[in-house]
Design a protein around this motif. Structure first.
Motif, PDB file in Angstrom:
ATOM      1  N   HIS A  61     -23.442  72.367   0.387  1.00  0.00           N
ATOM      2  CA  HIS A  61     -23.044  73.573   1.116  1.00  0.00           C
ATOM      3  C   HIS A  61     -23.204  74.734   0.144  1.00  0.00           C
ATOM      4  CE1 HIS A  61     -21.116  75.955   4.189  1.00  0.00           C
ATOM      5  NE2 HIS A  61     -20.347  76.481   3.260  1.00  0.00           N
ATOM      6  N   GLY A  62     -24.114  75.615   0.465  1.00  0.00           N
ATOM      7  CA  GLY A  62     -24.368  76.730  -0.438  1.00  0.00           C
ATOM      8  C   GLY A  62     -24.895  76.217  -1.765  1.00  0.00           C
ATOM      9  N   ASP A  63     -24.263  76.674  -2.841  1.00  0.00           N
ATOM     10  CA  ASP A  63     -24.705  76.291  -4.184  1.00  0.00           C
ATOM     11  C   ASP A  63     -23.947  75.101  -4.750  1.00  0.00           C
ATOM     12  OD1 ASP A  63     -26.587  78.271  -4.191  1.00  0.00           O
ATOM     13  OD2 ASP A  63     -25.356  79.720  -5.265  1.00  0.00           O
ATOM     14  N   PHE A  64     -23.168  74.419  -3.925  1.00  0.00           N
ATOM     15  CA  PHE A  64     -22.444  73.237  -4.397  1.00  0.00           C
ATOM     16  C   PHE A  64     -22.842  72.013  -3.594  1.00  0.00           C
ATOM     17  CE2 PHE A  64     -19.856  76.477  -6.308  1.00  0.00           C
ATOM     18  CZ  PHE A  64     -19.539  75.911  -7.527  1.00  0.00           C
ATOM     19  N   GLY A  65     -22.874  70.879  -4.288  1.00  0.00           N
ATOM     20  CA  GLY A  65     -23.227  69.633  -3.626  1.00  0.00           C
ATOM     21  C   GLY A  65     -22.614  68.458  -4.363  1.00  0.00           C
ATOM     22  N   TRP A  66     -22.768  67.293  -3.792  1.00  0.00           N
ATOM     23  CA  TRP A  66     -22.205  66.091  -4.397  1.00  0.00           C
ATOM     24  C   TRP A  66     -23.064  64.883  -4.057  1.00  0.00           C
ATOM     25  CZ3 TRP A  66     -20.744  62.089  -1.168  1.00  0.00           C
ATOM     26  CH2 TRP A  66     -20.636  62.404   0.192  1.00  0.00           C
ATOM     27  N   SER A  67     -22.935  63.858  -4.855  1.00  0.00           N
ATOM     28  CA  SER A  67     -23.547  62.574  -4.531  1.00  0.00           C
ATOM     29  C   SER A  67     -22.599  61.480  -4.985  1.00  0.00           C
ATOM     30  CB  SER A  67     -24.929  62.416  -5.170  1.00  0.00           C
ATOM     31  OG  SER A  67     -24.836  62.240  -6.556  1.00  0.00           O
ATOM     32  N   SER A  68     -22.652  60.386  -4.256  1.00  0.00           N
ATOM     33  CA  SER A  68     -21.751  59.276  -4.526  1.00  0.00           C
ATOM     34  C   SER A  68     -22.431  57.997  -4.076  1.00  0.00           C
ATOM     35  CB  SER A  68     -20.447  59.484  -3.738  1.00  0.00           C
ATOM     36  OG  SER A  68     -19.584  58.394  -3.918  1.00  0.00           O
ATOM     37  N   GLY A  69     -22.244  56.957  -4.855  1.00  0.00           N
ATOM     38  CA  GLY A  69     -22.847  55.686  -4.498  1.00  0.00           C
ATOM     39  C   GLY A  69     -22.438  54.612  -5.478  1.00  0.00           C
ATOM     40  N   SER A  70     -23.249  53.598  -5.549  1.00  0.00           N
ATOM     41  CA  SER A  70     -22.960  52.494  -6.454  1.00  0.00           C
ATOM     42  C   SER A  70     -24.096  52.354  -7.455  1.00  0.00           C
ATOM     43  CB  SER A  70     -22.774  51.198  -5.667  1.00  0.00           C
ATOM     44  OG  SER A  70     -23.928  50.895  -4.920  1.00  0.00           O
ATOM     45  N   TYR A  71     -23.780  51.657  -8.548  1.00  0.00           N
ATOM     46  CA  TYR A  71     -24.795  51.421  -9.563  1.00  0.00           C
ATOM     47  C   TYR A  71     -24.809  49.954  -9.952  1.00  0.00           C
ATOM     48  CZ  TYR A  71     -21.057  51.222 -13.096  1.00  0.00           C
ATOM     49  OH  TYR A  71     -19.951  50.882 -13.820  1.00  0.00           O
ATOM     50  N   LEU A  72     -25.921  49.556 -10.545  1.00  0.00           N
ATOM     51  CA  LEU A  72     -26.074  48.224 -11.141  1.00  0.00           C
ATOM     52  C   LEU A  72     -26.532  48.425 -12.573  1.00  0.00           C
ATOM     53  CD1 LEU A  72     -28.163  46.193  -8.517  1.00  0.00           C
ATOM     54  CD2 LEU A  72     -25.769  45.823  -9.112  1.00  0.00           C
ATOM     55  N   LEU A  73     -26.014  47.605 -13.459  1.00  0.00           N
ATOM     56  CA  LEU A  73     -26.487  47.557 -14.826  1.00  0.00           C
ATOM     57  C   LEU A  73     -26.975  46.138 -15.068  1.00  0.00           C
ATOM     58  CD1 LEU A  73     -26.765  48.982 -17.593  1.00  0.00           C
ATOM     59  CD2 LEU A  73     -24.458  48.164 -18.119  1.00  0.00           C
ATOM     60  N   LYS A  74     -28.262  46.023 -15.423  1.00  0.00           N
ATOM     61  CA  LYS A  74     -28.868  44.701 -15.626  1.00  0.00           C
ATOM     62  C   LYS A  74     -29.331  44.550 -17.062  1.00  0.00           C
ATOM     63  CE  LYS A  74     -30.632  44.210 -10.907  1.00  0.00           C
ATOM     64  NZ  LYS A  74     -31.842  43.982 -10.101  1.00  0.00           N
TER      65      LYS A  74
ATOM     66  N   THR B 178     -30.693  48.168 -18.183  1.00  0.00           N
ATOM     67  CA  THR B 178     -31.226  49.201 -17.297  1.00  0.00           C
ATOM     68  C   THR B 178     -30.260  49.481 -16.156  1.00  0.00           C
ATOM     69  OG1 THR B 178     -32.446  47.558 -16.016  1.00  0.00           O
ATOM     70  CG2 THR B 178     -33.642  48.674 -17.783  1.00  0.00           C
ATOM     71  N   PHE B 179     -30.197  50.758 -15.810  1.00  0.00           N
ATOM     72  CA  PHE B 179     -29.381  51.220 -14.691  1.00  0.00           C
ATOM     73  C   PHE B 179     -30.246  51.329 -13.448  1.00  0.00           C
ATOM     74  CE2 PHE B 179     -26.147  52.790 -17.568  1.00  0.00           C
ATOM     75  CZ  PHE B 179     -25.007  52.715 -16.788  1.00  0.00           C
ATOM     76  N   SER B 180     -29.619  51.154 -12.303  1.00  0.00           N
ATOM     77  CA  SER B 180     -30.239  51.523 -11.035  1.00  0.00           C
ATOM     78  C   SER B 180     -29.128  51.998 -10.121  1.00  0.00           C
ATOM     79  CB  SER B 180     -31.009  50.357 -10.414  1.00  0.00           C
ATOM     80  OG  SER B 180     -30.139  49.285 -10.117  1.00  0.00           O
ATOM     81  N   LEU B 181     -29.482  52.872  -9.196  1.00  0.00           N
ATOM     82  CA  LEU B 181     -28.522  53.407  -8.231  1.00  0.00           C
ATOM     83  C   LEU B 181     -28.844  52.883  -6.848  1.00  0.00           C
ATOM     84  CD1 LEU B 181     -28.278  57.150  -9.306  1.00  0.00           C
ATOM     85  CD2 LEU B 181     -26.827  55.249 -10.000  1.00  0.00           C
ATOM     86  N   ASP B 182     -27.811  52.796  -6.034  1.00  0.00           N
ATOM     87  CA  ASP B 182     -27.942  52.403  -4.639  1.00  0.00           C
ATOM     88  C   ASP B 182     -28.906  53.356  -3.943  1.00  0.00           C
ATOM     89  OD1 ASP B 182     -27.582  51.644  -1.994  1.00  0.00           O
ATOM     90  OD2 ASP B 182     -25.513  52.331  -1.872  1.00  0.00           O
ATOM     91  N   ALA B 183     -29.867  52.816  -3.243  1.00  0.00           N
ATOM     92  CA  ALA B 183     -30.854  53.643  -2.543  1.00  0.00           C
ATOM     93  C   ALA B 183     -30.236  54.399  -1.374  1.00  0.00           C
ATOM     94  CB  ALA B 183     -32.007  52.777  -2.050  1.00  0.00           C
ATOM     95  N   LYS B 184     -29.068  53.994  -0.940  1.00  0.00           N
ATOM     96  CA  LYS B 184     -28.426  54.652   0.204  1.00  0.00           C
ATOM     97  C   LYS B 184     -27.193  55.434  -0.234  1.00  0.00           C
ATOM     98  CE  LYS B 184     -30.181  51.318   3.419  1.00  0.00           C
ATOM     99  NZ  LYS B 184     -30.125  50.846   4.750  1.00  0.00           N
ATOM    100  N   ALA B 185     -27.327  56.168  -1.319  1.00  0.00           N
ATOM    101  CA  ALA B 185     -26.217  56.975  -1.822  1.00  0.00           C
ATOM    102  C   ALA B 185     -25.866  58.058  -0.809  1.00  0.00           C
ATOM    103  CB  ALA B 185     -26.594  57.601  -3.153  1.00  0.00           C
ATOM    104  N   ALA B 186     -24.604  58.430  -0.796  1.00  0.00           N
ATOM    105  CA  ALA B 186     -24.133  59.505   0.072  1.00  0.00           C
ATOM    106  C   ALA B 186     -24.292  60.829  -0.665  1.00  0.00           C
ATOM    107  CB  ALA B 186     -22.673  59.278   0.441  1.00  0.00           C
ATOM    108  N   GLY B 187     -24.252  61.900   0.079  1.00  0.00           N
ATOM    109  CA  GLY B 187     -24.336  63.213  -0.553  1.00  0.00           C
ATOM    110  C   GLY B 187     -24.132  64.315   0.459  1.00  0.00           C
ATOM    111  N   GLY B 188     -23.908  65.483  -0.049  1.00  0.00           N
ATOM    112  CA  GLY B 188     -23.722  66.640   0.808  1.00  0.00           C
ATOM    113  C   GLY B 188     -23.988  67.902   0.013  1.00  0.00           C
TER     114      GLY B 188
END
Length: 166
Positions: A106-119, A94-104
């Motif tokens: 502007h208009g119709d474009f955006g991004w997200s970035s963070g860490s993941y765990l595979l258990k 199972t995957f999980s993502l960091d609850a405190k992922a970054a993101g931004g």
């Protein structure tokens, strides 16, 4: 002449109000919507739902997986995930993502970035890493246009065939 002046004033007011409405989009709400897509991706991967995962990508998206060629377009992305997701589900990973992922956004474009765990199914962490996704809002829906990730673990050491002779 008065009609032209009134029409011009009214048109200017409509443009001004339209511009205010467009620029008043809440960036925090847009980032939350982007993160909601990330959450849907995780839920679908963990459920073994390849079609839902692929549906989160734009038809012209590019997936940049580690150790593999780029998958260009939604059909190639579907084919890539069809090979890797079923074994994950079968093995109980199972995957999980960091609850405190970054993101931004502007208009119709955006991004997200963070860490993941595979258990694994016992809860033992078998991999950790990071990801970066770029999204585009199309018809009110955020879709991935570029997506990549990589492991924090060491790279596989090259085998004898990969060594160069001096």
């Amino acid at each position: 002449m008065k009609t032209v002046k009134k029409t011009t004033s009214l048109l200017g007011l409509v443009i001004l109000l339209g511009g205010i409405q467009l620029s008043s989009a809440d960036p925090a709400a847009e980032v939350a919507a982007i993160h909601a897509v990330d959450d849907a991706w995780v839920k679908a991967v963990n459920a073994g739902d390849v079609d839902t995962v692929a549906g989160l990508y734009d038809e012209h998206a590019v997936l940049l997986p580690p150790g593999a060629p780029a998958a260009k377009g939604q059909a190639a992305i579907l084919a890539f995930f069809a090979k890797i997701i079923p074994p994950l589900a079968k093995d109980g990973l199972t995957f999980s993502l960091d609850a405190k992922a970054a993101g931004g956004a502007h208009g119709d474009f955006g991004w997200s970035s963070g860490s993941y765990l595979l258990k694994d199914k016992t809860g033992h962490v078998v991999d950790t890493g990071k990801y970066l996704s770029v999204s585009r809002k199309k018809d009110g829906k955020w879709l991935y246009v570029r997506d990549t990730w990589n492991s924090d673990g060491p790279s596989a050491s090259p085998g004898p065939e990969a060594e160069t002779k001096k």
